[in-house]
Design an enzyme around this catalytic site. Sequence first.
Site, PDB file in Angstrom:
ATOM      1  N   LYS A  42       0.949  -1.243  -0.096  1.00 19.84           N
ATOM      2  CA  LYS A  42       0.019  -0.002   0.148  1.00 19.84           C
ATOM      3  C   LYS A  42       0.807   1.058  -0.041  1.00 19.84           C
ATOM      4  CE  LYS A  42      -0.142   0.077   4.952  1.00 19.84           C
ATOM      5  NZ  LYS A  42      -0.932  -0.432   6.321  1.00 19.84           N
ATOM      6  N   ARG A 140     -10.326  -0.099  14.762  1.00 18.03           N
ATOM      7  CA  ARG A 140     -10.237   0.885  13.584  1.00 18.03           C
ATOM      8  C   ARG A 140     -11.155   0.147  12.387  1.00 18.03           C
ATOM      9  NH1 ARG A 140      -4.084   1.495  10.959  1.00 18.03           N
ATOM     10  NH2 ARG A 140      -4.642  -0.365   9.980  1.00 18.03           N
ATOM     11  N   HIS A 172      -5.862  -6.956  12.874  1.00 14.82           N
ATOM     12  CA  HIS A 172      -4.541  -6.011  12.928  1.00 14.82           C
ATOM     13  C   HIS A 172      -4.466  -5.732  14.611  1.00 14.82           C
ATOM     14  CE1 HIS A 172      -1.596  -3.868  10.798  1.00 14.82           C
ATOM     15  NE2 HIS A 172      -2.150  -2.851  11.357  1.00 14.82           N
ATOM     16  N   ARG A 228       1.731 -10.716   7.360  1.00 13.26           N
ATOM     17  CA  ARG A 228       1.305  -9.510   6.592  1.00 13.26           C
ATOM     18  C   ARG A 228       2.100  -8.454   6.773  1.00 13.26           C
ATOM     19  NH1 ARG A 228      -3.898  -9.218   8.851  1.00 13.26           N
ATOM     20  NH2 ARG A 228      -3.559  -7.485   9.890  1.00 13.26           N
ATOM     21  N   TYR A 274      14.711  31.073   4.698  1.00 14.99           N
ATOM     22  CA  TYR A 274      13.814  31.937   5.229  1.00 14.99           C
ATOM     23  C   TYR A 274      13.794  32.064   6.826  1.00 14.99           C
ATOM     24  CZ  TYR A 274      11.326  30.980   0.880  1.00 14.99           C
ATOM     25  OH  TYR A 274      11.081  31.110  -0.544  1.00 14.99           O
ATOM     26  N   CYS A 321      12.728  24.344   2.700  1.00 15.91           N
ATOM     27  CA  CYS A 321      11.777  25.329   1.954  1.00 15.91           C
ATOM     28  C   CYS A 321      10.969  24.401   0.657  1.00 15.91           C
ATOM     29  CB  CYS A 321      12.543  26.389   0.771  1.00 15.91           C
ATOM     30  SG  CYS A 321      13.851  27.299   1.725  1.00 15.91           S
ATOM     31  N   ASP A 323      11.482  23.536  -2.424  1.00 18.97           N
ATOM     32  CA  ASP A 323      12.027  22.793  -3.384  1.00 18.97           C
ATOM     33  C   ASP A 323      13.523  22.623  -2.959  1.00 18.97           C
ATOM     34  OD1 ASP A 323       9.965  22.962  -5.427  1.00 18.97           O
ATOM     35  OD2 ASP A 323      10.310  24.981  -5.080  1.00 18.97           O
TER      36      ASP A 323
HETATM   37  C1  LIG Z   1      -0.478  -1.587   7.040  1.00 26.00           C
HETATM   38  C2  LIG Z   1      -1.025  -2.712   7.326  1.00 26.00           C
HETATM   39  C3  LIG Z   1       0.076  -3.768   7.390  1.00 26.00           C
HETATM   40  C4  LIG Z   1       1.506  -4.003   7.457  1.00 26.00           C
HETATM   41  O1  LIG Z   1       1.853  -3.240   8.531  1.00 26.00           O
HETATM   42  P1  LIG Z   1       3.538  -2.950   8.972  1.00 26.00           P
HETATM   43  O2  LIG Z   1       3.314  -2.448  10.276  1.00 26.00           O
HETATM   44  O3  LIG Z   1       3.853  -1.847   7.881  1.00 26.00           O
HETATM   45  O4  LIG Z   1       3.925  -4.244   8.858  1.00 26.00           O
HETATM   46  C5  LIG Z   1      -0.525  -4.941   7.642  1.00 26.00           C
HETATM   47  N1  LIG Z   1      -2.102  -5.075   7.814  1.00 26.00           N
HETATM   48  C6  LIG Z   1      -2.642  -3.966   7.596  1.00 26.00           C
HETATM   49  C7  LIG Z   1      -4.164  -4.290   8.030  1.00 26.00           C
HETATM   50  C8  LIG Z   1      -2.304  -2.897   7.404  1.00 26.00           C
HETATM   51  O5  LIG Z   1      -3.047  -1.919   7.230  1.00 26.00           O
END
Ligand SMILES: *Cc1c(COP(=O)(O)O)cnc(C)c1O
Length: 385
Positions: A42, A140, A172, A228, A274, A321, A323
Amino acid sequence: MLGRVSTEQMTAWVTIDLDAIAHNVGELKRRAGNAEVMAVVKGDAYGHGLLPSARAALRGGASWLGVAQMAEALQLRAAGIQAPVLTWLHAPGTDFGPAVQQGIDIGVPAVWELDEVAAAARAAGTTARVQLKADTGLARNGAYGKDWDLLRDAAARLQAEGVIDVTGLFTHFAYADSPQHPTVLQQQELFAERVADADRAGLAVGVRHMSNSAATLTTPGAAWDMVRPGLAVYGLSPVPDLGDPASFGLRPAMTVTARATVAKRVPAGQGVSYGHTYVTPRETTLVDVPIGYADGVPRHASGVGPVQVDGHRFTVSGRVCMDQFMIDVGDLPAQAGSEIVLFGAGDRGEPTAQDWAEAIGTISYEIVTRMSGRLPRRYVGDGAH
Ligand SMILES: *Cc1c(COP(=O)(O)O)cnc(C)c1O
């Protein structure tokens, strides 16, 4: 992305080591034992580039890819990637048709989404691949409390009708980066209950998974059928207090480099950038680095971001800044064209993404992910063009 621009033409760029990504996935797979690895790609593969990173992860032994958004999943399929893909974050009204037709697994946290996916499957005359997402304490995106019962029952009905195939069940962690935290065990226990509950409802749930990078590295007993990981795929430590990447056998894949546009001598007492928040303490050389907050360099790095010039460490001088930013390099013989490394793997003495995170009070996830699409990506290693 600018495509094939040679580094000679670039002022600033991101180098991605695809071999490091493949190596990291191999290491995670080794740690996961019999469990499969879903590489999470992602956020444009945490800033590393979706497609090259996904291919490198598959080469390294990942058998699944995970993304948050539908568009990312469709991009993987459009590029010809046929590996199983799970996408898990959608709002009502999403067009689920293409995903259903292309065999993309849809992570579903609520009955509304199950209904929309089922409608898409009926319209396409096919069976949708669905993974149920249980909230076991992160609070979540996931079915919480009684909503789990409703989701389970609706899924059982649709599976019996042949409208959906429940290919997985997942959750998660909230505190995987603190392995001793009581929620780590509590969430595993509640997940086991959800698995048993799904079994009782007659759901054949396919892969069961809950471990992100931190859990994969520190809580191997939570691996179930699949892990995951995201951050660790890119070689960064999700638990910097417990170990650096090397201690987990990981290699950071991203290096950010810029070439100085100007180097100039200025006298003592010169305010820089700046607001003149930095004032030269003596006669010195200032180097202009052509990368700024439009490229993802945090403005909070003003005065604190670490950089390496010709093998020596310095700190961003004054404000970042849009850029560019400046560095006071003292009497170092820097010149226009000198290479400045913001961060990299750290094995040549350069700062790391973790160093940047600590300098500005964030996590390495945010440092790599925020490197913007304006910066060209240069791929090295097997699979780079
Ligand atoms: C982002 C995410 C992961 C991976 O998490 P990491 O901490 O980067 O390993 C796994 N499962 C879900 C649902 C996530 O949103």
